[in-house]
Scaffold this motif. Structure first.
Motif, mmCIF file in Angstrom:
data_model
loop_
_atom_site.group_PDB
_atom_site.id
_atom_site.type_symbol
_atom_site.label_atom_id
_atom_site.label_comp_id
_atom_site.label_asym_id
_atom_site.label_seq_id
_atom_site.Cartn_x
_atom_site.Cartn_y
_atom_site.Cartn_z
ATOM 1 N N ALA A 1 39.657 32.133 -25.305
ATOM 2 C CA ALA A 1 38.114 31.915 -24.939
ATOM 3 C C ALA A 1 37.872 32.218 -23.481
ATOM 4 O O ALA A 1 36.736 32.976 -23.216
ATOM 5 N N GLU B 1 36.053 21.955 -26.464
ATOM 6 C CA GLU B 1 34.783 21.919 -26.567
ATOM 7 C C GLU B 1 34.137 22.811 -25.351
ATOM 8 O O GLU B 1 33.314 23.510 -24.926
ATOM 9 N N ARG B 2 34.552 21.946 -24.267
ATOM 10 C CA ARG B 2 33.980 22.425 -22.785
ATOM 11 C C ARG B 2 34.445 23.955 -22.632
ATOM 12 O O ARG B 2 34.022 24.695 -21.845
ATOM 13 N N ASN B 3 35.602 24.462 -23.040
ATOM 14 C CA ASN B 3 36.126 25.709 -22.802
ATOM 15 C C ASN B 3 35.768 26.921 -23.802
ATOM 16 O O ASN B 3 36.202 27.898 -24.081
ATOM 17 N N GLY B 4 34.935 26.261 -24.679
ATOM 18 C CA GLY B 4 34.304 27.325 -25.508
ATOM 19 C C GLY B 4 35.000 27.674 -26.998
ATOM 20 O O GLY B 4 34.555 28.757 -27.579
ATOM 21 N N ASP C 1 36.074 27.030 -30.462
ATOM 22 C CA ASP C 1 35.211 26.690 -31.936
ATOM 23 C C ASP C 1 35.964 25.554 -32.546
ATOM 24 O O ASP C 1 37.402 25.811 -32.887
#
Length: 322
Positions: free
Chosen positions: A39, A65-68, A70
């Motif tokens: 990511a 989630e903070r690192n994008g 899914d």
């Protein structure tokens, strides 16, 4: 989602000082590290696992989630999170794992998740293959996507978790047969085939069905083997090493990201990729892994950081000629 990963997500507690019981926690697990690295390197990435609803599971979900990454395919469970304690030594790292009955080890989706049509790479491996039901369902997921996605296997062998190494080595042969691209470290190779030359193990992997095998050797670079081709070796960039945790995972991520950038979207395209393109792919992966080693814990670089490091290395090479 262009890259999907399945397997464990855990908290790594690393010893902060030799001879003490002081540990510092980091989000980790080989598949999770690789997912975050993919990511950060700019590819839409999804993670398939089961996370606990305990405080560690909440940290893991937030970190993804903070690192994008899914997280739409992640299941939740009230089973505990997997924990790993890591002690650094001058040569390598020692691990103690607490996995029995954990949320990721009991991942058993029914039916199997359907990966989106745009998914091109699917990674599996590591300690998630050591416990059922997760190990069986991971194998089912890989089989269901064989031929459609490029299947990437990283064994990430952890002997402290393997009660019967002979049985494990036999099982590893079946995992090699499921993969299009096998990446393993020289330490993995020695554990899987003690005393056997690395090139002979690579030949066994190719004979089992893999299209490409890459063995990493830390600061000594990495070597690629393919059927009908000479071995290709790339050097590792020279950096001041702070921590090697996550380096191999970042290298694996770099392979998939760079292969996608070179137009590889199906398994058979691994065979068609030329030597120079493969060297670029491995150099990208090695640079990403080296940058990870310059920071504490698994902390993969961004795509921009890797490109900047590659450009700096190229400029240095040009300057050294004059």
């Amino acid at each position: 989602m262009r890259i999907a990963l399945t397997g464990e997500a855990l908290i790594d507690f690393t010893a902060s000082e030799a001879g003490t019981l002081a540990f510092l926690g980091h989000e980790g697990g080989s598949p999770l590290n690789t997912a975050v690295a993919c990511a950060r390197l700019g590819q839409p990435t999804g993670f398939l696992t089961q996370l606990s609803t305990d405080l560690f599971g909440e940290r893991l979900m937030g970190f993804l989630e903070r690192n994008g990454v899914d997280t739409s395919f992640i299941l939740r469970s009230n089973a505990p999170s997997t924990l790993a304690f890591v002690e650094r030594t001058p040569q390598t790292n020692r691990y103690a794992f607490y996995t029995r009955g954990s949320a990721d080890a009991t991942w058993a989706p029914e039916p199997l998740p359907q990966l989106p049509a745009e998914c091109r790479f699917l990674h599996f491996g590591s300690i998630s293959l050591l416990q059922d039901p997760a190990a069986t369902r991971i194998a089912d997921l890989i089989a269901a996507n064989a031929g459609r996605c490029v299947i990437v296997f990283d064994p990430n062998v952890r002997p402290s978790l393997i009660a019967d190494m002979a049985t494990y080595r036999t099982r590893a042969s079946s995992w090699f047969a499921m993969a299009d691209l096998v990446k393993l470290s020289d330490e993995d190779a020695e554990l899987l085939a003690p005393g056997k030359p690395v090139e002979a193990l690579a030949a066994d992997c190719l004979a089992a069905g893999a299209r490409a095998v890459i063995v990493t050797r830390g600061g000594d670079g990495a070597t690629l083997w393919r059927t009908g081709h000479e071995a290709l070796t790339v050097a590792a960039p020279r950096v001041k090493v702070v921590d090697t945790i996550g380096a191999g995972d970042t290298f694996t991520a770099g392979l998939s990201v760079s292969l996608l950038a070179h137009g590889v979207e199906r398994p058979e395209q691994l065979n068609a990729l030329g030597d120079e393109a493969w060297k670029e792919v491995m150099r990208f992966a090695a640079t990403a892994a080296a940058l990870n080693c310059t920071r504490e814990g698994a902390d993969p670089p961004t795509l921009e950081a890797v490109h900047a490091a590659l450009a700096q290395e190229d400029n240095g090479a040009v300057a050294s000629r004059f």
